[in-house]
Write a protein that holds these residues in place. Structure first.
Motif, PDB file in Angstrom:
ATOM      1  N   PRO A 289       0.823  -1.229   0.000  1.00 36.97           N
ATOM      2  CA  PRO A 289       0.000   0.000   0.000  1.00 36.97           C
ATOM      3  C   PRO A 289       0.850   1.269   0.000  1.00 36.97           C
ATOM      4  CG  PRO A 289      -0.054  -1.050   2.155  1.00 36.97           C
ATOM      5  CD  PRO A 289       0.614  -2.010   1.238  1.00 36.97           C
ATOM      6  N   ALA A 290       2.030   1.222   0.652  1.00 38.66           N
ATOM      7  CA  ALA A 290       2.898   2.405   0.670  1.00 38.66           C
ATOM      8  C   ALA A 290       3.389   2.742  -0.732  1.00 38.66           C
ATOM      9  CB  ALA A 290       4.080   2.165   1.605  1.00 38.66           C
ATOM     10  N   THR A 291       3.764   1.722  -1.505  1.00 40.71           N
ATOM     11  CA  THR A 291       4.239   1.942  -2.875  1.00 40.71           C
ATOM     12  C   THR A 291       3.132   2.504  -3.754  1.00 40.71           C
ATOM     13  OG1 THR A 291       5.834   0.137  -2.644  1.00 40.71           O
ATOM     14  CG2 THR A 291       5.286   0.837  -4.876  1.00 40.71           C
ATOM     15  N   LYS A 292       1.925   1.965  -3.614  1.00 37.28           N
ATOM     16  CA  LYS A 292       0.798   2.479  -4.399  1.00 37.28           C
ATOM     17  C   LYS A 292       0.557   3.959  -4.109  1.00 37.28           C
ATOM     18  CE  LYS A 292      -1.762  -1.884  -4.840  1.00 37.28           C
ATOM     19  NZ  LYS A 292      -3.024  -2.606  -4.488  1.00 37.28           N
ATOM     20  N   THR A 293       0.627   4.324  -2.829  1.00 39.62           N
ATOM     21  CA  THR A 293       0.397   5.727  -2.450  1.00 39.62           C
ATOM     22  C   THR A 293       1.501   6.633  -2.985  1.00 39.62           C
ATOM     23  OG1 THR A 293      -0.778   5.037  -0.444  1.00 39.62           O
ATOM     24  CG2 THR A 293       0.059   7.301  -0.510  1.00 39.62           C
ATOM     25  N   LEU A 294       2.745   6.193  -2.883  1.00 35.98           N
ATOM     26  CA  LEU A 294       3.875   6.995  -3.366  1.00 35.98           C
ATOM     27  C   LEU A 294       3.798   7.191  -4.876  1.00 35.98           C
ATOM     28  CD1 LEU A 294       6.807   5.555  -1.222  1.00 35.98           C
ATOM     29  CD2 LEU A 294       5.882   7.875  -1.131  1.00 35.98           C
ATOM     30  N   ILE A 295       3.431   6.152  -5.603  1.00 31.41           N
ATOM     31  CA  ILE A 295       3.305   6.275  -7.062  1.00 31.41           C
ATOM     32  C   ILE A 295       2.202   7.269  -7.419  1.00 31.41           C
ATOM     33  CG2 ILE A 295       2.618   5.039  -9.152  1.00 31.41           C
ATOM     34  CD1 ILE A 295       4.043   2.568  -8.001  1.00 31.41           C
ATOM     35  N   ALA A 296       1.088   7.190  -6.692  1.00 33.88           N
ATOM     36  CA  ALA A 296      -0.019   8.125  -6.941  1.00 33.88           C
ATOM     37  C   ALA A 296       0.394   9.562  -6.638  1.00 33.88           C
ATOM     38  CB  ALA A 296      -1.228   7.734  -6.106  1.00 33.88           C
ATOM     39  N   MET A 297       1.184   9.774  -5.591  1.00 31.76           N
ATOM     40  CA  MET A 297       1.621  11.120  -5.216  1.00 31.76           C
ATOM     41  C   MET A 297       2.501  11.752  -6.283  1.00 31.76           C
ATOM     42  SD  MET A 297       2.441  10.502  -1.162  1.00 31.76           S
ATOM     43  CE  MET A 297       2.876  12.195  -0.778  1.00 31.76           C
ATOM     44  N   GLU A 298       3.217  10.924  -7.044  1.00 30.11           N
ATOM     45  CA  GLU A 298       4.155  11.444  -8.042  1.00 30.11           C
ATOM     46  C   GLU A 298       3.535  11.585  -9.430  1.00 30.11           C
ATOM     47  OE1 GLU A 298       7.178  12.583  -7.414  1.00 30.11           O
ATOM     48  OE2 GLU A 298       6.834  12.167  -5.299  1.00 30.11           O
ATOM     49  N   ASP A 299       2.301  11.151  -9.602  1.00 31.50           N
ATOM     50  CA  ASP A 299       1.669  11.192 -10.927  1.00 31.50           C
ATOM     51  C   ASP A 299       0.926  12.506 -11.131  1.00 31.50           C
ATOM     52  OD1 ASP A 299       0.553  10.681 -13.365  1.00 31.50           O
ATOM     53  OD2 ASP A 299      -0.943   9.253 -12.625  1.00 31.50           O
ATOM     54  N   ALA A 300       1.615  13.487 -11.694  1.00 33.16           N
ATOM     55  CA  ALA A 300       1.011  14.804 -11.923  1.00 33.16           C
ATOM     56  C   ALA A 300       0.477  14.966 -13.340  1.00 33.16           C
ATOM     57  CB  ALA A 300       2.043  15.900 -11.627  1.00 33.16           C
ATOM     58  N   SER A 301       0.324  13.869 -14.058  1.00 37.08           N
ATOM     59  CA  SER A 301      -0.145  13.944 -15.440  1.00 37.08           C
ATOM     60  C   SER A 301      -1.630  14.278 -15.512  1.00 37.08           C
ATOM     61  CB  SER A 301       0.118  12.610 -16.145  1.00 37.08           C
ATOM     62  OG  SER A 301      -0.602  11.566 -15.507  1.00 37.08           O
ATOM     63  N   LYS A 302      -2.069  14.704 -16.682  1.00 35.38           N
ATOM     64  CA  LYS A 302      -3.477  14.988 -16.980  1.00 35.38           C
ATOM     65  C   LYS A 302      -4.078  15.992 -16.000  1.00 35.38           C
ATOM     66  CE  LYS A 302      -4.191  10.394 -18.980  1.00 35.38           C
ATOM     67  NZ  LYS A 302      -4.982   9.130 -18.935  1.00 35.38           N
ATOM     68  N   ALA A 303      -3.335  17.051 -15.726  1.00 36.03           N
ATOM     69  CA  ALA A 303      -3.806  18.083 -14.801  1.00 36.03           C
ATOM     70  C   ALA A 303      -4.766  19.035 -15.500  1.00 36.03           C
ATOM     71  CB  ALA A 303      -2.623  18.863 -14.234  1.00 36.03           C
ATOM     72  N   ASP A 304      -5.722  19.557 -14.746  1.00 39.04           N
ATOM     73  CA  ASP A 304      -6.663  20.546 -15.272  1.00 39.04           C
ATOM     74  C   ASP A 304      -6.085  21.959 -15.208  1.00 39.04           C
ATOM     75  OD1 ASP A 304      -8.921  18.695 -15.685  1.00 39.04           O
ATOM     76  OD2 ASP A 304      -8.876  18.520 -13.507  1.00 39.04           O
ATOM     77  N   ILE A 305      -5.267  22.214 -14.206  1.00 35.28           N
ATOM     78  CA  ILE A 305      -4.681  23.546 -13.988  1.00 35.28           C
ATOM     79  C   ILE A 305      -3.218  23.365 -13.592  1.00 35.28           C
ATOM     80  CG2 ILE A 305      -4.760  25.654 -12.565  1.00 35.28           C
ATOM     81  CD1 ILE A 305      -7.725  25.049 -12.090  1.00 35.28           C
ATOM     82  N   THR A 306      -2.350  24.234 -14.108  1.00 33.29           N
ATOM     83  CA  THR A 306      -0.936  24.213 -13.720  1.00 33.29           C
ATOM     84  C   THR A 306      -0.579  25.548 -13.091  1.00 33.29           C
ATOM     85  OG1 THR A 306      -0.333  22.664 -15.488  1.00 33.29           O
ATOM     86  CG2 THR A 306       1.440  23.984 -14.519  1.00 33.29           C
TER      87      THR A 306
END
Length: 381
Positions: free
Chosen positions: A102-119
């Motif tokens: 679960p820690a790895t899944k959370t860390l990967i999600a935290m680093e995925d900044a793709s497909k953003a609506d606003i930058t």
């Protein structure tokens, strides 16, 4: 012992997590999916560690009581037992895997900044934040707004002491927001606990992170890196609005910027009185300059130069304009051309040249600032 362990396990699992989340000694659940995942991960690992501790100590004390010498206990001889070594290697391995997945899944999600609506570009600058809404022609500096009398312990401190700014970062809820982090000077760190976002802002580099806010509200954080003597005066305030309210705010911000530009243009044909410039100049100086050069203009010896009797302040006006507008590379002196309007720049320079006994009698007009900006732009072409 088995019944004792089972009972303790159930007690730990039945602890009201909402009560733990509201504790000042625990992490916050926050208002984003990521922050909630981080909190749940934290609580899961905390419970696992507690259970391990309870079991280990229970076995240890049981062994001390039931296998003590006074009862005639004879130590068991299982040195180099293959079964025991496999057991005490396999059990921690399984526990670590259970934590790592679960820690790895959370860390990967935290680093995925793709497909953003606003930058949004976030730039740390001693000791303020600059926010730029990419592609929207909206940007501003966010500066500490806690009254100086509270900082000087001359007034009662509020609940948001040192966690309030003049212009908060405004964001919409239910939108993926990508942050680009950098710095103008030293290493800063943009941290908002309720978002589970904490990312370093390094000079010369771009770091990336993101968030998606689920609830409207005001969320506070601060610079989490020791960035200088006023590190504690660099708060972060985010105001999360509904999508409709954010669109309206963004339109108003664009209009306000256009109006400010028009007001600056109108000043170019005016000659402002010295008295007006001195009043405004003092306000600008206290907000933007006094942290380094001190309210008395005496600076901090060996760190920030004094302005009282300074050769730059008493010297050629163009040199004084130059260092205030574009800063001094390699020093803590920032460029204020994007932070202040031409009227504010003219006022603060006029104030410095006539305060603390400098008394040059010289007045800098907004047209002088604009002329310098135009000349510099032409020289660079």
């Amino acid at each position: 012992m088995g019944k004792l362990s089972s009972t303790l396990w159930l007690i730990l699992l039945m602890l009201p997590q909402q009560l733990l989340a509201n504790s000042q000694f625990n992490m916050r659940e926050g208002v984003t999916d990521i922050s909630n995942n981080v909190y749940q991960l934290h609580m899961t690992i905390f419970i696992i560690c507690c259970v391990i501790g309870v079991i280990v100590f229970a076995v240890m004390f049981w062994a001390l009581i039931h296998h003590r010498k006074s009862k005639g206990a004879v130590p068991a001889q299982f040195h180099e037992s293959t079964k025991v070594e496999i057991l005490w290697t396999a059990i921690p391995f399984v526990i670590l895997i259970a934590m790592a997945v679960p820690a790895t899944k959370t860390l990967i999600a935290m680093e995925d900044a793709s497909k953003a609506d606003i930058t949004i570009k976030v730039t740390g600058s001693q000791w303020k934040w600059h926010y730029e809404y990419m592609g929207e022609d909206v940007d501003f500096y966010s500066i500490l707004s806690t009254p100086s009398d509270q900082i000087a312990n001359q007034a009662e401190k509020t609940d948001t002491y040192l966690l309030e700014v003049d212009k908060p970062l405004v964001l919409p809820i239910n939108k993926k927001i990508r942050f680009l982090m950098t710095s103008d000077d030293v290493i800063h760190s943009w941290w908002v606990p309720d978002f589970a976002v904490k990312k370093d802002a390094n000079p010369g580099f771009i770091n990336e992170t993101w968030t998606r806010i689920n609830e409207e509200g005001i969320y506070r954080g601060q610079c989490a890196e020791l960035c200088g003597k006023d590190h504690g005066f660099m708060p972060v305030v985010v105001e999360a609005k509904s999508e409709q309210d954010f669109v309206a705010w963004l339109a108003n911000a664009k209009q306000a910027k256009q109006q400010a530009a028009a007001a600056d243009a109108a000043l170019l044909d005016q000659t402002l009185p010295k008295e007006e410039l001195m009043v405004l100049g003092e306000q600008v100086y206290m907000a933007s300059c006094a942290a380094c050069h001190q309210p008395t203009g005496m600076g901090l010896p060996g760190v920030f130069p004094a302005l009282k009797g300074s050769p730059i302040v008493l010297g050629d006006i163009k040199d004084h304009i130059d260092i205030v507008v574009q800063g001094s590379p390699g020093t803590a002196m920032q460029a204020f051309v994007k932070q202040l309007s031409i009227k504010q720049l003219a006022a603060v320079i006029t104030y410095k040249r006539n305060a603390w006994g400098n008394n040059t009698g010289e007045v800098v007009q907004p047209s002088d600032i604009q002329a310098w900006i135009d000349e510099t732009a032409e020289a660079k072409q």
